[in-house]
Motif scaffolding. Structure first.
Motif, PDB file in Angstrom:
ATOM      1  N   GLU A  23       5.087   3.402  33.115  1.00  0.00           N
ATOM      2  CA  GLU A  23       6.103   2.394  32.811  1.00  0.00           C
ATOM      3  C   GLU A  23       7.338   3.032  32.188  1.00  0.00           C
ATOM      4  O   GLU A  23       8.475   2.685  32.517  1.00  0.00           O
ATOM      5  N   GLN A  24       7.120   3.985  31.286  1.00  0.00           N
ATOM      6  CA  GLN A  24       8.245   4.690  30.663  1.00  0.00           C
ATOM      7  C   GLN A  24       9.051   5.461  31.712  1.00  0.00           C
ATOM      8  O   GLN A  24      10.285   5.476  31.679  1.00  0.00           O
ATOM      9  N   LEU A  25       8.345   6.080  32.629  1.00  0.00           N
ATOM     10  CA  LEU A  25       9.011   6.868  33.653  1.00  0.00           C
ATOM     11  C   LEU A  25       9.806   5.981  34.607  1.00  0.00           C
ATOM     12  O   LEU A  25      10.964   6.271  34.932  1.00  0.00           O
ATOM     13  N   LEU A  26       9.199   4.893  35.057  1.00  0.00           N
ATOM     14  CA  LEU A  26       9.859   4.014  36.015  1.00  0.00           C
ATOM     15  C   LEU A  26      11.027   3.263  35.389  1.00  0.00           C
ATOM     16  O   LEU A  26      11.990   2.910  36.080  1.00  0.00           O
ATOM     17  N   GLY A  33      13.770  15.913  34.118  1.00  0.00           N
ATOM     18  CA  GLY A  33      14.141  17.104  33.365  1.00  0.00           C
ATOM     19  C   GLY A  33      13.873  16.984  31.881  1.00  0.00           C
ATOM     20  O   GLY A  33      13.840  18.002  31.176  1.00  0.00           O
ATOM     21  N   ASP A  34      13.696  15.742  31.392  1.00  0.00           N
ATOM     22  CA  ASP A  34      13.400  15.549  29.974  1.00  0.00           C
ATOM     23  C   ASP A  34      12.005  16.048  29.631  1.00  0.00           C
ATOM     24  O   ASP A  34      11.079  15.948  30.440  1.00  0.00           O
ATOM     25  N   LEU A  66       5.038  14.223  36.569  1.00  0.00           N
ATOM     26  CA  LEU A  66       5.227  15.119  35.431  1.00  0.00           C
ATOM     27  C   LEU A  66       4.929  16.551  35.846  1.00  0.00           C
ATOM     28  O   LEU A  66       4.240  16.790  36.842  1.00  0.00           O
ATOM     29  N   ALA A  67       5.422  17.496  35.067  1.00  0.00           N
ATOM     30  CA  ALA A  67       5.140  18.916  35.311  1.00  0.00           C
ATOM     31  C   ALA A  67       4.903  19.593  33.969  1.00  0.00           C
ATOM     32  O   ALA A  67       5.698  19.434  33.039  1.00  0.00           O
ATOM     33  N   SER A  68       3.799  20.306  33.857  1.00  0.00           N
ATOM     34  CA  SER A  68       3.480  21.021  32.617  1.00  0.00           C
ATOM     35  C   SER A  68       3.928  22.472  32.727  1.00  0.00           C
ATOM     36  O   SER A  68       3.697  23.122  33.753  1.00  0.00           O
ATOM     37  N   ARG A  69       4.567  22.957  31.677  1.00  0.00           N
ATOM     38  CA  ARG A  69       5.019  24.352  31.634  1.00  0.00           C
ATOM     39  C   ARG A  69       4.366  25.019  30.435  1.00  0.00           C
ATOM     40  O   ARG A  69       4.515  24.565  29.306  1.00  0.00           O
ATOM     41  N   GLN A  70       3.616  26.049  30.716  1.00  0.00           N
ATOM     42  CA  GLN A  70       2.877  26.748  29.673  1.00  0.00           C
ATOM     43  C   GLN A  70       3.801  27.181  28.545  1.00  0.00           C
ATOM     44  O   GLN A  70       4.803  27.868  28.761  1.00  0.00           O
ATOM     45  N   GLU A  72       5.861  25.477  26.857  1.00  0.00           N
ATOM     46  CA  GLU A  72       7.106  24.711  26.723  1.00  0.00           C
ATOM     47  C   GLU A  72       6.867  23.222  26.544  1.00  0.00           C
ATOM     48  O   GLU A  72       7.634  22.534  25.877  1.00  0.00           O
ATOM     49  N   GLY A  73       5.822  22.698  27.162  1.00  0.00           N
ATOM     50  CA  GLY A  73       5.551  21.268  27.076  1.00  0.00           C
ATOM     51  C   GLY A  73       5.443  20.635  28.445  1.00  0.00           C
ATOM     52  O   GLY A  73       5.276  21.327  29.461  1.00  0.00           O
ATOM     53  N   THR A  74       5.551  19.311  28.482  1.00  0.00           N
ATOM     54  CA  THR A  74       5.450  18.565  29.734  1.00  0.00           C
ATOM     55  C   THR A  74       6.787  17.891  30.008  1.00  0.00           C
ATOM     56  O   THR A  74       7.367  17.258  29.124  1.00  0.00           O
ATOM     57  N   PHE A  75       7.257  18.030  31.231  1.00  0.00           N
ATOM     58  CA  PHE A  75       8.587  17.549  31.590  1.00  0.00           C
ATOM     59  C   PHE A  75       8.514  16.528  32.722  1.00  0.00           C
ATOM     60  O   PHE A  75       7.560  16.518  33.523  1.00  0.00           O
ATOM     61  N   VAL A  76       9.531  15.673  32.803  1.00  0.00           N
ATOM     62  CA  VAL A  76       9.606  14.655  33.851  1.00  0.00           C
ATOM     63  C   VAL A  76      10.040  15.328  35.146  1.00  0.00           C
ATOM     64  O   VAL A  76      11.094  15.974  35.212  1.00  0.00           O
TER      65      VAL A  76
END
Length: 240
Positions: A23-26, A33-34, A66-70, A72-76
């Motif tokens: 819901e937050q994403l949509l 990129g956030d 979403l995309a996880s980056r080791q 760095e965190g998880t990004f949209v």
């Protein structure tokens, strides 16, 4: 932290967390990129455990949102829900699927002609050889179900030879419906069998490096099943 999140209820906590994050994403609360809030922050906002948040995020990473980056965190990655697209595709008929295949694969053939590698061609040759072996072994259409997987491998190899990540991902989402359409075709005696020569001609065209020739070969490959579907639909309509 956005105020749009609220505590998950008693139903499946993971499903509830997925729904809240989606819901937050949509809604655009998080842009492409956030970096989304940390696992700890999300757990507090949703009032669930961190394991629940971790699983919900994993599902949305798998879905491509979403995309996880080791480190760095998880990004949209996307604010479009691919599940809604898939539901629409799944309701489509064989003709609809063939039309979309033509749109995707014809362009894929053009790109593959100028971008393919020897490994791409090898994958196409391998899938086609396996397909031909199945066709040579089984005399009855009902015994040729394995051809569906080999044919899908062939067409997937064609698309992956474009080296266009967006096109490859779209075709990946679409492949389940392609498989269902192929299976439906095998069950209908009005549909033509897989034509190995037209597939081989497509490989040769891609290998030639000529995008126009590759496009023509791809259109020829899809022309026969498309014509057969149109004929079957016309016959069905006439009987009503």
């Amino acid at each position: 932290m956005s105020g749009g999140l609220h505590a998950a209820g008693r139903r499946s906590l993971v499903d509830a967390a997925i729904d809240q994050l989606r819901e937050q994403l949509l809604s655009g609360a998080w842009q492409v990129g956030d970096r989304i809030p940390t696992e700890h922050e999300l757990a507090e906002s949703l009032q669930v455990g961190r394991n629940t948040v971790r699983e919900a995020v994993r599902v949305l990473v798998h879905a491509g949102m979403l995309a996880s980056r080791q480190g760095e965190g998880t990004f949209v990655r996307s604010t479009t829900d691919p599940a809604s697209v898939l539901r629409g595709v799944q309701r489509s008929g064989v003709r609809d699927v063939l039309e979309v295949r033509r749109a995707l694969e014809v362009e894929a053939a053009r790109l593959a002609a100028v971008r393919h590698t020897p490994a791409d061609l090898a994958r196409m040759h391998t899938a086609l050889a396996a397909e031909a072996a199945v066709l040579a072994t089984h005399a009855e259409r009902s015994g040729r179900a394995a051809t569906v997987e080999h044919d899908l491998e062939f067409h997937t190899a064609l698309v992956e030879a474009t080296h266009n990540p967006a096109l490859i991902e779209v075709y990946g989402y679409f492949s389940a419906s392609v498989r269902e359409a192929m299976q439906a075709a095998f069950g209908d005696h009005g549909m033509p069998e897989v034509a190995v020569p037209t597939h081989a001609a497509l490989v040769d065209a891609v290998e030639s490096g000529d995008p126009d020739r590759a496009e023509a070969a791809c259109r020829a490959l899809l022309a026969e099943p498309t014509a057969a579907v149109e004929q079957l639909l016309a016959e069905n309509a006439a009987r009503k």
